[in-house]
Design an enzyme around this catalytic site. Structure first.
Site, short mmCIF file in Angstrom:
data_model
loop_
_atom_site.label_atom_id
_atom_site.label_comp_id
_atom_site.label_asym_id
_atom_site.label_seq_id
_atom_site.Cartn_x
_atom_site.Cartn_y
_atom_site.Cartn_z
CE1 TYR A 180 -3.43 2.64 0.22
CE2 TYR A 180 -2.72 3.10 2.46
CZ TYR A 180 -3.48 3.42 1.35
OH TYR A 180 -4.27 4.53 1.38
CE1 TYR A 190 -2.72 0.44 5.72
CE2 TYR A 190 -0.36 0.76 5.86
CZ TYR A 190 -1.45 -0.02 5.53
OH TYR A 190 -1.25 -1.28 5.01
NE ARG A 231 -14.03 -10.79 8.21
CZ ARG A 231 -14.96 -11.13 9.10
NH1 ARG A 231 -14.72 -11.00 10.38
NH2 ARG A 231 -16.12 -11.59 8.72
CB ALA A 232 -7.59 -6.74 6.74
N1 LIG Z 1 -7.87 -3.25 1.63
C1 LIG Z 1 -7.03 -2.29 1.29
O1 LIG Z 1 -7.39 -1.10 1.25
C2 LIG Z 1 -5.63 -2.64 0.91
C3 LIG Z 1 -4.87 -1.72 0.14
C4 LIG Z 1 -3.57 -2.07 -0.22
C5 LIG Z 1 -3.04 -3.29 0.19
N2 LIG Z 1 -3.81 -4.15 0.95
C6 LIG Z 1 -3.20 -5.41 1.37
O2 LIG Z 1 -3.91 -6.50 0.81
C7 LIG Z 1 -3.64 -7.65 1.59
C8 LIG Z 1 -4.95 -8.36 1.87
O3 LIG Z 1 -5.74 -7.56 2.73
P1 LIG Z 1 -7.26 -7.23 2.46
O4 LIG Z 1 -7.42 -5.77 2.69
O5 LIG Z 1 -7.72 -7.80 1.17
O6 LIG Z 1 -8.01 -7.88 3.71
P2 LIG Z 1 -8.46 -9.36 4.05
O7 LIG Z 1 -9.12 -9.27 5.36
O8 LIG Z 1 -9.20 -10.00 2.93
O9 LIG Z 1 -7.06 -10.14 4.14
C9 LIG Z 1 -6.19 -10.11 5.24
C10 LIG Z 1 -6.02 -11.57 5.65
O10 LIG Z 1 -4.90 -11.68 6.52
C11 LIG Z 1 -5.21 -12.75 7.40
N3 LIG Z 1 -4.25 -12.73 8.51
C12 LIG Z 1 -4.11 -11.81 9.50
N4 LIG Z 1 -3.11 -12.16 10.32
C13 LIG Z 1 -2.60 -13.32 9.82
C14 LIG Z 1 -1.56 -14.18 10.23
N5 LIG Z 1 -0.82 -13.93 11.32
N6 LIG Z 1 -1.31 -15.30 9.50
C15 LIG Z 1 -2.05 -15.58 8.41
N7 LIG Z 1 -3.05 -14.79 7.96
C16 LIG Z 1 -3.32 -13.68 8.68
C17 LIG Z 1 -6.66 -12.48 7.78
O11 LIG Z 1 -7.27 -13.62 8.33
C18 LIG Z 1 -7.22 -12.12 6.41
O12 LIG Z 1 -7.70 -13.28 5.76
C19 LIG Z 1 -2.91 -7.17 2.84
O13 LIG Z 1 -1.51 -7.34 2.66
C20 LIG Z 1 -3.25 -5.70 2.85
O14 LIG Z 1 -2.32 -4.91 3.57
C21 LIG Z 1 -5.08 -3.85 1.30
#
Ligand SMILES: NC(=O)c1ccc[n+]([C@@H]2O[C@H](COP(=O)([O-])OP(=O)(O)OC[C@H]3O[C@@H](n4cnc5c(N)ncnc54)[C@H](O)[C@@H]3O)[C@@H](O)[C@H]2O)c1
Length: 354
Positions: A180, A190, A231-232
């Site tokens: 990100y 953040y 969700r995250a």
């Molecule tokens: N949503 C956004 O705005 C955004 C923007 C840029 C990057 N991202 C990145 O995308 C990736 C996926 O996130 P998302 O936003 O799609 O949310 P998401 O909730 O779908 O995915 C995050 C996942 O991480 C898992 N998780 C947390 N701790 C863990 C651990 N210790 N071991 C294994 N799994 C673990 C959670 O159970 C969840 O399934 C992350 O790296 C996030 O930083 C998200």
């Protein structure tokens, strides 16, 4: 016709526990391109995910263009903060969400993959997970434990996955993660060390691309995705505002969809993406030139780089998600002249390296 063809490949997507995040969208896009997909799911979310699948609650999202449902060949328990089971403390191993799932460490995942599919079972590994227990706290208020937990779960987990799954991945294979923009720009909200974790993730991606490229013939890339109310991300607390901000200010104003990131991942993992390694692919709809205002400008009198704390003029986002004029022009705290704080190029404002 040029098509993404992943038939005959197997992917492991680490970080899928529902249908709302990037991991699920990537898994689906990989499957649509013909890959067989396994998932790695965090034990605290594992039962919920299995229930969602069993009860058909996410069938609509699982529906593929040919009418079938997205299938996960295997769903493995994975807590990516533990490299081996022995490193997990007793209270975690005895916890009701962990005690019956077997070896949930990264080494355990590697062992199960070999048991299930043989010595070189993988072609694609996606790291789509992050966790920052203090994400709502500004960096200044973050504890050492919170900071290190964010970096451990969100950045070192990639290093460990490449180290342990690299030898299991067939030459020409691909590792991908999600980063990100807060790695390089100030994004208020953040916090908790998550911006530091993303900076580490990007730096590690370059080094891992070199090392795993030389050692195993693999590619390592990261996609810099725009905000999505997963969700995250909802844990951040301001995600809707961030989505609105992008929609109001990006060159393409339609909100970014998880599917767009999914198809980018499928492209990067495929032979068509073979030229890409070690660099973040910007996939934000906001392009590399945009980020929330603040941070850096050239003072027009002294020509020095002026860094504005994120507290200058408060948030860069108005209530309805627009950028304000005041965000664009700030006074240089040194000489009181007005500086332009917008339009940073990837090289930095006015050619000054970022
Ligand atoms: N949503 C956004 O705005 C955004 C923007 C840029 C990057 N991202 C990145 O995308 C990736 C996926 O996130 P998302 O936003 O799609 O949310 P998401 O909730 O779908 O995915 C995050 C996942 O991480 C898992 N998780 C947390 N701790 C863990 C651990 N210790 N071991 C294994 N799994 C673990 C959670 O159970 C969840 O399934 C992350 O790296 C996030 O930083 C998200």
């Amino acid at each position: 016709m040029l098509a993404i063809d992943l038939r005959g490949t197997r992917a492991l997507v680490a970080g899928v526990a529902d249908d709302g995040g990037y991991g699920f969208a990537i898994a689906k896009a990989l499957a649509e391109a013909g890959a067989t997909v396994c998932a790695g799911t965090w034990p605290p979310a594992l039962n919920i995910f299995l229930n969602l699948l069993e009860r058909g609650k996410i069938d609509a999202a699982r529906r593929m263009p040919d009418g079938s449902l997205l299938q996960f060949e295997k769903i493995y328990p994975l807590d990516a903060v533990f490299d081996t089971l022995a490193e997990a403390p007793e209270d975690i191993r005895g916890n009701k969400r962990y005690k019956d799932v077997g070896d949930f460490s990264i080494a355990g995942l590697a062992q199960r993959l070999v048991q299930d599919f043989g010595d070189r079972p993988l072609d694609i590994v996606v790291h789509s997970l992050a966790n920052g227990p203090e994400v709502k706290k500004p960096l200044l208020e973050t504890s050492r434990a919170g900071y290190l937990a964010a970096v451990s779960a969100s950045a070192f987990s990639l290093v460990s996955l490449v180290a342990r799954l690299g030898p299991l991945t067939r030459p020409g294979g691909s590792f991908l993660s999600l980063t990100y923009m807060a790695s390089e720009r100030v994004v208020p909200g953040y916090g908790g060390g998550m911006s530091s974790a993303k900076a580490a993730l990007e730096s590690d991606t370059r080094t891992l691309a070199f090392e795993a490229g030389r050692k195993y013939g693999l590619r390592v890339n990261t996609i810099s995705a725009g905000p999505l109310a997963s969700r995250a991300a909802s844990a951040i607390g301001k995600i809707e505002q961030m989505v609105q901000y992008y929609a109001a200010n990006a060159p393409l104003t339609e909100p970014l969809t998880a599917r767009e990131v999914g198809t980018t991942a499928a492209f990067l993992a495929s032979p068509l993406g073979a030229g890409s390694r070690g660099r973040p692919s910007m996939w934000t709809r906001a392009t590399t030139r945009w980020g929330p205002r603040c941070m850096r400008a050239i003072c027009c009198k002294t020509s020095s780089v002026v860094r504005y704390p994120s507290s200058v003029k408060g948030s860069a986002v108005t209530d309805d998600g627009r950028r304000t004029t005041d965000d664009v022009h700030h006074r240089c705290p040194d000489c009181a002249s007005v500086g332009h704080v917008g339009d940073q190029s990837p090289q930095g404002a006015d050619g000054i390296p970022p």
